[in-house]
Scaffold this active site. Structure first.
Site, PDB file in Angstrom:
ATOM      1  N   ASP A  43       1.923 -11.892 -20.487  1.00  0.00           N
ATOM      2  CA  ASP A  43       2.595 -11.464 -19.253  1.00  0.00           C
ATOM      3  C   ASP A  43       1.683 -11.763 -18.076  1.00  0.00           C
ATOM      4  O   ASP A  43       0.540 -12.212 -18.255  1.00  0.00           O
ATOM      5  CB  ASP A  43       2.960  -9.969 -19.321  1.00  0.00           C
ATOM      6  CG  ASP A  43       4.239  -9.638 -18.565  1.00  0.00           C
ATOM      7  OD1 ASP A  43       4.382 -10.111 -17.419  1.00  0.00           O
ATOM      8  OD2 ASP A  43       5.103  -8.926 -19.108  1.00  0.00           O
TER       9      ASP A  43
ATOM     10  N   HIS B 102      17.499 -13.326 -18.930  1.00  0.00           N
ATOM     11  CA  HIS B 102      18.539 -12.900 -17.983  1.00  0.00           C
ATOM     12  C   HIS B 102      18.026 -12.782 -16.549  1.00  0.00           C
ATOM     13  O   HIS B 102      18.816 -12.670 -15.615  1.00  0.00           O
ATOM     14  CB  HIS B 102      19.205 -11.602 -18.442  1.00  0.00           C
ATOM     15  CG  HIS B 102      18.324 -10.393 -18.401  1.00  0.00           C
ATOM     16  ND1 HIS B 102      18.603  -9.244 -19.105  1.00  0.00           N
ATOM     17  CD2 HIS B 102      17.162 -10.110 -17.746  1.00  0.00           C
ATOM     18  CE1 HIS B 102      17.690  -8.338 -18.886  1.00  0.00           C
ATOM     19  NE2 HIS B 102      16.796  -8.835 -18.051  1.00  0.00           N
TER      20      HIS B 102
END
Length: 349
Positions: free
Chosen positions: A206, A253
Site C-alpha cells: 500500500d 472499484h
C-alpha cells in the site's frame, strides 16, 4: 356496494418506500450511539435505564429514552427487567477492542460521507466527487486529508477483518505459499487469512504512509512473523514479484476501466506461470438490476472517486481475459460479509 372491502390479498402499499426514506435516520441512530460509545460502556455490565444513561451523558430523560428505544428497535439493544443491554450483534461487533469491531467503518461513513450523500444530486449532475476536489488534489487517498489519513485506514480495517474471515472460509488460501495483498491497508486480510492458513505468508502492499501503520499493527498480532508490509504506488511502480497469488479486495472499484486494466496488467506481469489473482468486490448482477449493496456502493464511487464504479462479474471476467488471465472462476461466500458479495479467481497460464 363497497368496492373497497378487504379481500384478503395484500394491496400495493408505499410502506417499502417509507423504509427506504427512513434509511438516513436509521444510519444516524447507529452512528450517534457509537459517538456516545454506548455499546462499549454497556459491555459486560448490568445494562442501563434511560434515567441512568441520561445522567451519565448529560441528557434529559426524553432524548435518552428515545435513543435507547430506537437502538432496541433496530436490534442493537435488548431490554431485560427494565434495563437495556447489548444485543448479541452489538456485543460481537460494536464493542471496542473486539476482534471484529465494526464501529470505525460506521464512524467514517457518518463523518465523511453522510453530508456528501446529501448532495448526491450534485454529484450526478457534475459527474464529480463530493468529498474532495479533483482540481486541487491529485487523488482521493491524500495523506493530508484528516479523514483519509486517520479515519480511513481504521474504517477499512473495521470492515475488512470480518470480510477476510468470510473469504478465508470460502476459498482455500492454504493452496498458496505467498500472497501479495495490493492496496491491503492495515493488513486486515493478510492477518486474518494467515490466521486461518498456518502455512501462508503474506505481504501488504500500500502507499507508504499506510504500509507503515500496517507494519506496526501486524507486529502486535499472532501472525506478525508471517506478514510484512511494503510501501509503494501500484500506478507509479511495478508490483513486487515472487508471489503465487495476488489479492485485490475493493480496489478496482475505485478506478476507471482503463486504470483497472492497468492494475490487472501489472498483476499479470508480477505473477509467475500458474499464479492466481483474486478479486473481491460487491459485484453487480450481470443483468444490471442489483443487488442493493453493489448498486449503492457504485453510487458511493460517484460521491467519493473521480472515475470509479462497481462492476459485474461479467465485466471483470472480460477485463481479466484481456489482461491475459484464464480459467476465471466465480467464488461465493459461505458467510455474508459486509464489504463484498463474492470473488473472482483467475490464473496466469
Amino acid at each position: 356496494m363497497n368496492t373497497h372491502s378487504y379481500t384478503g390479498v395484500q394491496p400495493l402499499t408505499p410502506a417499502p418506500l417509507m423504509a427506504i426514506a427512513d434509511g438516513f435516520r436509521v444510519a444516524k441512530v447507529l452512528a450517534v450511539a457509537l459517538d456516545f460509545d454506548l455499546f462499549s460502556k454497556l459491555s459486560g455490565g448490568e445494562g442501563t435505564t434511560p434515567e441512568e444513561f441520561g445522567r451519565a451523558e448529560g441528557l434529559a430523560p426524553r432524548p435518552a429514552t428515545l435513543l435507547l428505544t430506537a437502538c432496541a428497535s433496530l436490534g442493537l439493544l435488548d431490554k431485560r427487567d427494565g434495563r437495556y443491554v447489548n444485543s448479541e450483534l452489538s456485543e460481537e461487533f460494536l464493542v471496542r477492542g473486539k476482534r471484529y469491531f465494526f464501529g470505525d467503518l460506521v464512524t467514517f461513513t457518518d463523518r465523511r460521507e453522510y453530508d456528501a450523500w446529501g448532495k448526491l444530486d450534485v454529484a450526478l449532475r457534475t459527474d464529480r466527487p463530493n468529498t474532495w476536489d479533483p482540481d486541487t488534489e491529485q487523488t482521493l487517498f491524500d495523506p493530508q486529508d484528516e479523514h483519509m489519513a486517520e479515519l480511513f485506514p481504521k474504517a477499512a480495517h473495521s470492515g475488512a477483518v470480518f470480510t477476510a474471515r468470510a473469504m478465508a472460509l470460502s476459498h482455500d488460501f492454504g493452496a498458496y505459499r505467498r500472497l501479495l495483498d495490493v492496496g491491503g491497508g492495515l493488513g486486515s486480510f493478510c492477518g486474518e487469512l494467515c490466521a486461518h492458513h498456518p502455512n501462508l505468508r503474506a505481504t501488504v502492499y500500500d502507499l507508504p504512509f499506510v504500509s507503515g501503520m500496517a507494519e506496526k499493527r501486524l507486529a502486535e498480532t499472532e501472525v506478525g512473523d508471517r506478514v510484512d508490509a511494503l510501501g509503494g504506488d501500484f500506478f507509479a511502480d511495478g508490483l513486487p514479484t515472487g508471489y503465487d497469488a495476488i489479492l485485490l479486495t475493493n480496489i478496482l472499484h475505485d478506478w476507471s476501466d482503463e486504470e483497472s486494466a492497468r492494475i490487472l496488467a501489472k498483476c499479470h506481469d508480477a505473477l509467475g506461470s500458474g499464479g492466481e489473482v483474486i478479486i473481491g468486490e460487491a459485484f453487480l448482477d450481470d443483468d444490471g438490476t442489483g443487488p442493493v449493496a453493489g448498486a449503492v456502493a457504485g453510487l458511493n464511487m460517484l460521491v467519493e472517486t473521480a472515475a470509479g464504479t462497481n462492476r459485474s462479474r461479467a465485466a471483470y471476467t472480460e477485463m481479466l481475459n484481456r489482461a491475459g488471465f484464464t480459467d476465471v472462476r466465480r467464488l461465493g461466500l459461505v458467510v455474508d460479509a459486509p464489504l463484498i458479495n463474492g470473488a473472482l479467481v483467475a490464473r496466469k497460464a
